[in-house]
Design a protein around this motif. Sequence first.
Motif, PDB file in Angstrom:
ATOM      1  N   ILE A 131      -1.619  12.175   3.505  1.00  0.00           N
ATOM      2  CA  ILE A 131      -0.288  11.652   3.183  1.00  0.00           C
ATOM      3  C   ILE A 131       0.777  12.668   3.554  1.00  0.00           C
ATOM      4  O   ILE A 131       1.819  12.329   4.133  1.00  0.00           O
ATOM      5  N   ARG A 132       0.532  13.964   3.235  1.00  0.00           N
ATOM      6  CA  ARG A 132       1.480  15.012   3.620  1.00  0.00           C
ATOM      7  C   ARG A 132       1.613  15.103   5.136  1.00  0.00           C
ATOM      8  O   ARG A 132       2.708  15.311   5.664  1.00  0.00           O
ATOM      9  N   LEU A 237       7.846  12.216   1.786  1.00  0.00           N
ATOM     10  CA  LEU A 237       6.559  12.482   1.148  1.00  0.00           C
ATOM     11  C   LEU A 237       6.477  11.785  -0.209  1.00  0.00           C
ATOM     12  O   LEU A 237       5.448  11.179  -0.545  1.00  0.00           O
ATOM     13  N   ALA A 238       7.538  11.862  -1.004  1.00  0.00           N
ATOM     14  CA  ALA A 238       7.530  11.202  -2.314  1.00  0.00           C
ATOM     15  C   ALA A 238       7.333   9.701  -2.168  1.00  0.00           C
ATOM     16  O   ALA A 238       6.586   9.072  -2.930  1.00  0.00           O
ATOM     17  N   ALA A 239       7.996   9.104  -1.181  1.00  0.00           N
ATOM     18  CA  ALA A 239       7.859   7.663  -0.962  1.00  0.00           C
ATOM     19  C   ALA A 239       6.443   7.308  -0.515  1.00  0.00           C
ATOM     20  O   ALA A 239       5.857   6.317  -0.980  1.00  0.00           O
ATOM     21  N   LEU A 245      -2.575   6.139   0.244  1.00  0.00           N
ATOM     22  CA  LEU A 245      -3.248   6.597   1.459  1.00  0.00           C
ATOM     23  C   LEU A 245      -3.338   5.500   2.510  1.00  0.00           C
ATOM     24  O   LEU A 245      -3.070   5.726   3.688  1.00  0.00           O
ATOM     25  N   GLY A 246      -3.709   4.300   2.101  1.00  0.00           N
ATOM     26  CA  GLY A 246      -3.877   3.217   3.075  1.00  0.00           C
ATOM     27  C   GLY A 246      -2.597   2.906   3.814  1.00  0.00           C
ATOM     28  O   GLY A 246      -2.590   2.751   5.044  1.00  0.00           O
ATOM     29  N   ALA A 247      -1.487   2.827   3.074  1.00  0.00           N
ATOM     30  CA  ALA A 247      -0.204   2.545   3.710  1.00  0.00           C
ATOM     31  C   ALA A 247       0.219   3.691   4.623  1.00  0.00           C
ATOM     32  O   ALA A 247       0.789   3.465   5.696  1.00  0.00           O
ATOM     33  N   SER A 248      -0.057   4.932   4.215  1.00  0.00           N
ATOM     34  CA  SER A 248       0.307   6.091   5.038  1.00  0.00           C
ATOM     35  C   SER A 248      -0.495   6.113   6.337  1.00  0.00           C
ATOM     36  O   SER A 248       0.040   6.422   7.405  1.00  0.00           O
ATOM     37  N   LEU A 249      -1.793   5.785   6.248  1.00  0.00           N
ATOM     38  CA  LEU A 249      -2.605   5.719   7.462  1.00  0.00           C
ATOM     39  C   LEU A 249      -2.110   4.612   8.388  1.00  0.00           C
ATOM     40  O   LEU A 249      -2.098   4.766   9.608  1.00  0.00           O
ATOM     41  N   ARG A 250      -1.697   3.506   7.812  1.00  0.00           N
ATOM     42  CA  ARG A 250      -1.163   2.418   8.642  1.00  0.00           C
ATOM     43  C   ARG A 250       0.131   2.859   9.321  1.00  0.00           C
ATOM     44  O   ARG A 250       0.373   2.520  10.491  1.00  0.00           O
ATOM     45  N   MET A 252       0.843   5.888  10.252  1.00  0.00           N
ATOM     46  CA  MET A 252       0.488   6.805  11.330  1.00  0.00           C
ATOM     47  C   MET A 252      -0.116   6.081  12.527  1.00  0.00           C
ATOM     48  O   MET A 252       0.139   6.445  13.668  1.00  0.00           O
ATOM     49  N   THR A 253      -0.919   5.048  12.258  1.00  0.00           N
ATOM     50  CA  THR A 253      -1.652   4.403  13.349  1.00  0.00           C
ATOM     51  C   THR A 253      -0.902   3.233  13.958  1.00  0.00           C
ATOM     52  O   THR A 253      -0.921   3.040  15.181  1.00  0.00           O
ATOM     53  N   LEU A 254      -0.228   2.425  13.130  1.00  0.00           N
ATOM     54  CA  LEU A 254       0.453   1.227  13.621  1.00  0.00           C
ATOM     55  C   LEU A 254       1.965   1.368  13.654  1.00  0.00           C
ATOM     56  O   LEU A 254       2.656   0.518  14.226  1.00  0.00           O
ATOM     57  N   GLY A 255       2.485   2.421  12.998  1.00  0.00           N
ATOM     58  CA  GLY A 255       3.928   2.660  13.050  1.00  0.00           C
ATOM     59  C   GLY A 255       4.742   1.864  12.063  1.00  0.00           C
ATOM     60  O   GLY A 255       5.969   1.850  12.146  1.00  0.00           O
ATOM     61  N   ALA A 256       4.085   1.189  11.097  1.00  0.00           N
ATOM     62  CA  ALA A 256       4.828   0.390  10.120  1.00  0.00           C
ATOM     63  C   ALA A 256       4.075   0.379   8.802  1.00  0.00           C
ATOM     64  O   ALA A 256       2.840   0.468   8.763  1.00  0.00           O
ATOM     65  N   LEU A 257       4.836   0.254   7.711  1.00  0.00           N
ATOM     66  CA  LEU A 257       4.240   0.153   6.386  1.00  0.00           C
ATOM     67  C   LEU A 257       3.898  -1.299   6.075  1.00  0.00           C
ATOM     68  O   LEU A 257       4.518  -2.221   6.607  1.00  0.00           O
TER      69      LEU A 257
END
Length: 340
Positions: A131-132, A237-239, A245-250, A252-257
């Motif tokens: 996430i960081r 980071l707070a948001a 984790l799942g939303a953060s990985l998305r 990074m990989t797909l460019g959208a929450l």
Amino acid sequence: MTALKQFQRLEAQGAWRETPEARLREVVVAVGEATLVLSDPKSDRPLTHWSLPAVVRLNPGRMPAVYTPAADAPDEILETDDPLMIEAIEKVQQAIAQHRANPGRLRGGLMIVAGLAMLAAAALWLPDALIRHAARIAPPAQARDVGLAVLADMQRVAGPVCQRSSGQAVLNWITPRLLEPEAAVRVLPGALNGARRLPGDLYVLGGGVLTASAGPEPAAGHLLAAHLSQTDREATLAALRHAGLGASLRLMTLGALPRDAMAGYGEALLAEPLPRPENAALLEALTRQNLPSEPYARSIDPTGASVLPLIEGDPIRQGVAQADLLTDPQWLALQQICAG
């Protein structure tokens, strides 16, 4: 080996010096097959390969971490402050050392124990580290999208953003001069006794600060305070910690929450006390802008009792010539941004 497979796709920024006479140059550091690969970030061309078992850290416990490819060759160095990469180097080195030190019949059992230990550590450490990492590498456009998602959740509680065009035009004009070129300010009707920084250099200002003031100075003070009290990376980071984790990985990989990633977060922020910067830092910023601090202080505490250092340290009282932030027509238009 488990450790190698776990970190093989990990990359981070670093600074590399080939000889003591050479200047540090930016590189991309990647974990390869028991090697560290240092590449040119512009061309992706590998510059050098270091054997991970031979890599030595020259400054244990200090940051940025400084590494050399071998104990007898400290002239070539690599610097990095990426915590994920630092942890990865240490863990992979430990795994390689265990693999070499325990051959034969004990190897299988020891590898199982090491693997379980790493899985346990990863379960505790890796999610927040990822996430960081997502917050650190998010480009400005992605961070702004995160901020807009937070703002959308705020509007469920505070009402829609004030959008009177003449008032917003004044905000758009003054914001780059007051904060940063890419910053944006939106006004919510009431609900926020000051200003708060959101991801993507997005700021939210409470409409009550405008209607209750005789001039724009209190609002300017609140915006500068929000800017100083938190960096954009900290806000992002707070948001993302709220999103998970799942939303953060998305991201990074797909460019959208995911659509509902910020559900409840904006409302929670509205309920929290506004962060305040150190008085000295705020007074310094106001001095650079030729602005007074007393109007901002009085908007927090009309009696002045709890904000006395800001009143006594007012730059205008110290002889600084006060700047005219807005003309009277501009100020009137800004005050009426929530009207109609």
